[in-house]
Design a protein around this motif. Structure first.
Motif, short mmCIF file in Angstrom:
data_model
loop_
_atom_site.label_atom_id
_atom_site.label_comp_id
_atom_site.label_asym_id
_atom_site.label_seq_id
_atom_site.Cartn_x
_atom_site.Cartn_y
_atom_site.Cartn_z
N ILE A 227 -13.58 58.23 -115.51
CA ILE A 227 -14.45 59.56 -116.00
C ILE A 227 -15.76 59.15 -115.86
O ILE A 227 -16.07 58.11 -116.63
CB ILE A 227 -13.82 59.76 -117.51
CG1 ILE A 227 -12.31 60.44 -117.35
CG2 ILE A 227 -14.70 60.98 -117.84
CD1 ILE A 227 -11.79 60.69 -118.53
N PHE A 228 -16.66 59.89 -114.83
CA PHE A 228 -17.68 59.80 -114.79
C PHE A 228 -18.86 60.96 -115.04
O PHE A 228 -18.43 62.05 -114.73
CB PHE A 228 -17.94 59.39 -113.26
CG PHE A 228 -19.49 58.95 -112.84
CD1 PHE A 228 -19.72 57.68 -112.68
CD2 PHE A 228 -20.39 59.78 -112.55
CE1 PHE A 228 -20.90 57.24 -112.40
CE2 PHE A 228 -21.69 59.37 -112.35
CZ PHE A 228 -22.20 58.07 -111.88
N VAL A 229 -19.73 60.76 -115.98
CA VAL A 229 -20.58 61.65 -116.57
C VAL A 229 -21.98 61.58 -116.19
O VAL A 229 -22.43 60.40 -116.11
CB VAL A 229 -20.48 61.63 -117.99
CG1 VAL A 229 -21.53 62.60 -118.61
CG2 VAL A 229 -19.24 61.72 -118.66
N SER A 230 -22.32 62.84 -115.45
CA SER A 230 -23.79 62.92 -115.00
C SER A 230 -24.38 64.26 -114.99
O SER A 230 -23.41 65.22 -115.00
CB SER A 230 -23.90 62.20 -113.33
OG SER A 230 -25.18 62.51 -112.93
N HIS A 231 -25.42 64.44 -115.13
CA HIS A 231 -26.03 65.71 -114.86
C HIS A 231 -26.62 65.83 -113.31
O HIS A 231 -26.76 66.90 -112.84
CB HIS A 231 -27.47 65.86 -115.42
CG HIS A 231 -28.43 64.69 -115.21
ND1 HIS A 231 -28.53 63.46 -115.70
CD2 HIS A 231 -29.66 65.05 -114.26
CE1 HIS A 231 -29.59 62.88 -114.83
NE2 HIS A 231 -30.20 63.86 -114.29
N ASP A 232 -26.40 64.89 -112.52
CA ASP A 232 -26.69 64.95 -111.23
C ASP A 232 -25.35 65.47 -110.25
O ASP A 232 -24.30 64.75 -109.83
CB ASP A 232 -26.93 63.32 -110.35
CG ASP A 232 -27.52 63.72 -109.04
OD1 ASP A 232 -27.26 64.55 -108.48
OD2 ASP A 232 -27.69 62.23 -108.43
N ALA A 233 -25.24 66.77 -110.00
CA ALA A 233 -24.17 67.38 -109.35
C ALA A 233 -24.07 66.95 -107.95
O ALA A 233 -22.94 67.06 -107.25
CB ALA A 233 -24.47 68.86 -109.07
N THR A 234 -24.96 66.04 -107.31
CA THR A 234 -24.74 65.59 -105.94
C THR A 234 -23.60 64.40 -105.91
O THR A 234 -23.09 64.14 -104.89
CB THR A 234 -26.04 65.17 -105.28
OG1 THR A 234 -26.74 63.93 -106.04
CG2 THR A 234 -26.92 66.37 -105.16
N LEU A 235 -23.35 63.91 -107.04
CA LEU A 235 -22.52 62.91 -107.01
C LEU A 235 -20.99 63.48 -107.17
O LEU A 235 -20.17 62.43 -107.03
CB LEU A 235 -22.60 61.92 -108.39
CG LEU A 235 -23.87 61.25 -108.37
CD1 LEU A 235 -24.11 60.56 -109.69
CD2 LEU A 235 -24.23 60.34 -107.18
N ARG A 236 -20.84 64.64 -107.22
CA ARG A 236 -19.30 65.17 -107.00
C ARG A 236 -18.69 64.66 -106.01
O ARG A 236 -17.50 64.67 -105.88
CB ARG A 236 -19.66 66.67 -107.32
CG ARG A 236 -20.05 67.33 -108.72
CD ARG A 236 -19.79 68.81 -108.55
NE ARG A 236 -20.73 69.40 -107.67
CZ ARG A 236 -20.88 70.59 -107.46
NH1 ARG A 236 -20.15 71.53 -108.09
NH2 ARG A 236 -21.90 71.17 -106.37
#
Length: 237
Positions: free
Chosen positions: A208-217
């Motif tokens: 489960i990876f949390v980020s505000h960086d949508a490019t990592l999707r």
């Protein structure tokens, strides 16, 4: 001719499962409500959301640091949220690995001792844990010439690999990564993602990876948008 009983596959037990989870703080006019979240063993989930959207609260629920006001969280098919705080601590140490935003390595300890901290808190055999730690570090390109160095002497990229090794040493069912790439440039960010997911796959660990960086999707098969929790987990495009 004698009859034979057809062989059926055993039902898969999710790595983690949330049902009708609600959490709120007594002093805040805000609550997190998540009807359902299921992640199978080895699956990877990307959670996105702006600051203040509840990402940290959700991670604290998943890690058992806090308990839901309503609903239930299961880890490996067994109730997690209904355990006492002490028992949740034990389960967390053995079955959940965490990679923090600031990595949280102890600067004066050696690389090896930093990694072994997770097995210490999990109460695992020291000799077996040390053998696994050395093997895991070698697979992360941290060889014998580095493992006795202090963590402070390593490059940022090497420190990230130590954090990954520490999180995966106990072969956890679940790995939680809390914005670990937020301070990295594009090259280091992508390198970190590839190494982390390769090692998680080798352990069959769900991520489960949390980020505000949508490019990592693009690194994930599934996503959860904190702005639209009612929609639940969705396929990544």
């Amino acid at each position: 001719m004698t009859g034979t009983t057809p062989v059926t596959d055993k039902p898969k037990i999710p790595a983690i499962e949330l049902k009708n989870v609600v959490f709120y703080y007594q002093t805040a006019a805000w609550q997190l409500s998540l009807p359902a979240l299921t992640l199978q063993q080895g699956e990877h989930l990307f959670i996105k959301g702006a600051s203040g959207s509840g990402k940290t609260t959700l991670l604290n629920l998943l890690a058992g640091i806090i308990s839901p006001r309503q609903g239930e969280i299961k880890l490996g098919g067994e109730s997690f949220s209904r355990l006492s705080a002490a028992k949740r601590d034990t389960v967390r140490a053995r079955k959940i690995g965490v990679v923090f935003q600031q990595l949280n390595l102890i600067s004066y300890l050696s690389v090896l001792d930093n990694v072994l901290l997770s097995s210490h808190f999990a109460g695992l055999d020291k000799t077996a844990s040390e053998q696994r730690a050395i093997k895991l570090l070698q697979s992360l390109a941290l060889g014998p010439e580095l493992i006795q160095q202090q963590a402070a002497a390593l490059s940022v990229g090497q420190q990230q690999r130590v954090a990954i090794a520490r999180a995966l040493l106990t072969r956890p069912a679940l790995l939680i990564a809390d914005e670990p790439t937020s301070a990295l440039d594009a090259d280091n960010r992508d390198g970190f993602m590839q190494v982390m997911l390769e090692q998680a796959n080798a352990c069959q660990t769900s991520v489960i990876f949390v980020s505000h960086d949508a490019t990592l999707r693009r690194y994930f098969s599934q996503q959860l948008d904190m702005q639209h929790l009612a929609q639940g987990v969705q396929p990544c495009c």
